[in-house]
Design a protein around this motif. Structure first.
Motif, short mmCIF file in Angstrom:
data_model
loop_
_atom_site.label_atom_id
_atom_site.label_comp_id
_atom_site.label_asym_id
_atom_site.label_seq_id
_atom_site.Cartn_x
_atom_site.Cartn_y
_atom_site.Cartn_z
N THR A 52 0.81 -1.21 0.00
CA THR A 52 0.00 0.00 0.00
C THR A 52 0.85 1.27 0.00
O THR A 52 0.31 2.36 -0.16
CB THR A 52 -0.94 0.04 1.23
N ARG A 54 2.60 4.17 -1.37
CA ARG A 54 2.37 4.78 -2.68
C ARG A 54 3.54 5.61 -3.19
O ARG A 54 3.45 6.24 -4.23
CB ARG A 54 1.13 5.67 -2.61
N ASN A 55 4.62 5.68 -2.44
CA ASN A 55 5.78 6.50 -2.82
C ASN A 55 5.45 7.98 -2.93
O ASN A 55 6.11 8.71 -3.65
CB ASN A 55 6.41 6.01 -4.12
N ASP A 56 4.37 8.42 -2.21
CA ASP A 56 4.06 9.85 -2.15
C ASP A 56 5.13 10.58 -1.33
O ASP A 56 5.36 11.76 -1.52
CB ASP A 56 2.69 10.09 -1.50
N SER A 57 5.72 9.86 -0.41
CA SER A 57 6.79 10.42 0.43
C SER A 57 7.92 9.41 0.48
O SER A 57 7.82 8.32 -0.09
CB SER A 57 6.26 10.71 1.83
N LYS A 58 8.98 9.77 1.20
CA LYS A 58 10.08 8.82 1.36
C LYS A 58 9.63 7.70 2.29
O LYS A 58 8.79 7.89 3.17
CB LYS A 58 11.29 9.52 1.97
N THR A 61 9.97 8.60 5.94
CA THR A 61 8.87 9.40 6.46
C THR A 61 7.68 8.50 6.80
O THR A 61 7.03 8.67 7.83
CB THR A 61 8.45 10.47 5.44
N TRP A 62 7.40 7.55 5.94
CA TRP A 62 6.29 6.61 6.15
C TRP A 62 6.55 5.79 7.42
O TRP A 62 5.64 5.62 8.24
CB TRP A 62 6.17 5.72 4.91
N GLU A 140 9.65 17.55 5.90
CA GLU A 140 9.54 16.12 6.21
C GLU A 140 8.92 15.93 7.59
O GLU A 140 8.10 15.03 7.79
CB GLU A 140 10.91 15.44 6.16
N ASP A 143 5.30 16.32 7.29
CA ASP A 143 4.69 15.10 6.73
C ASP A 143 4.56 14.01 7.79
O ASP A 143 3.51 13.37 7.91
CB ASP A 143 5.54 14.54 5.58
#
Length: 174
Positions: A52, A54-58, A61-62, A140, A143
């Motif tokens: 899941t 989505r590579n919207d962030s690093k 960060t996830w 970051e 985020d």
């Protein structure tokens, strides 16, 4: 992504981010074993949800977001609340209050900057930890924490001021 690829990626993430996530969770819970458990839970959730991402962030960060949510879930848990009530009741059952000399010794031991950072309210220690110890940029941090960029900047500025005041107190009274 097949199981073997997921296993390899998870191992890489654990090696690369394990210590950073431990420091992050420790700033919240201030208990080494619990922090280790929360990091383990973070990697379990990461593994379960790799598809899941989505590579919207690093990915860093996830992972930080997952770890922070794990900490917040811990504080909302029944077990944590039960321990807090028991600790509070223990204080009222006549546990001794530290002597003035003990307080001075404790203050002098608090010179370690990380301890001073951990003594800040969570909303400030979290920002300091992410900014200085985890080397995240303000965007970051926004985020990771779900805060506005300006809120992060304000908290960072206030945290620095609180640190300056606390270090001054330790020098004067320590």
């Amino acid at each position: 992504m097949n199981k073997k690829e997921k296993d390899i990626l998870l191992e890489k993430l654990m090696v690369e981010y394990g210590n950073e996530l431990f420091r992050l969770t420790f700033t919240y819970v201030k208990d080494k074993e619990l922090a280790k458990d929360l990091v383990q839970n973070t990697f379990i959730k990461c593994y379960e949800n790799l598809e899941t991402f989505r590579n919207d962030s690093k990915i860093k960060t996830w992972l930080y977001r997952i770890a922070i949510n794990e900490c917040k879930d811990h504080f909302r848990s029944w077990q944590y609340k039960k321990v807090q009530v028991n600790n509070l009741l223990g204080v009222y059952k006549g546990l001794s209050v530290p002597s003035f000399e003990n307080k001075i010794i404790q203050k002098s031991n608090a010179l370690n900057i990380k301890e001073v950072v951990f003594s800040l309210p969570k909303k400030y220690s979290e920002i300091i930890n992410l900014y200085y110890f985890s080397s995240l940029k303000i965007e970051e941090i926004a985020d990771v924490t779900g805060l506005q960029v300006n809120t992060v900047k304000t908290r960072l500025r206030r945290a620095k001021q609180k640190l300056k005041n606390k270090v001054g107190e330790v020098e004067i009274y320590g």
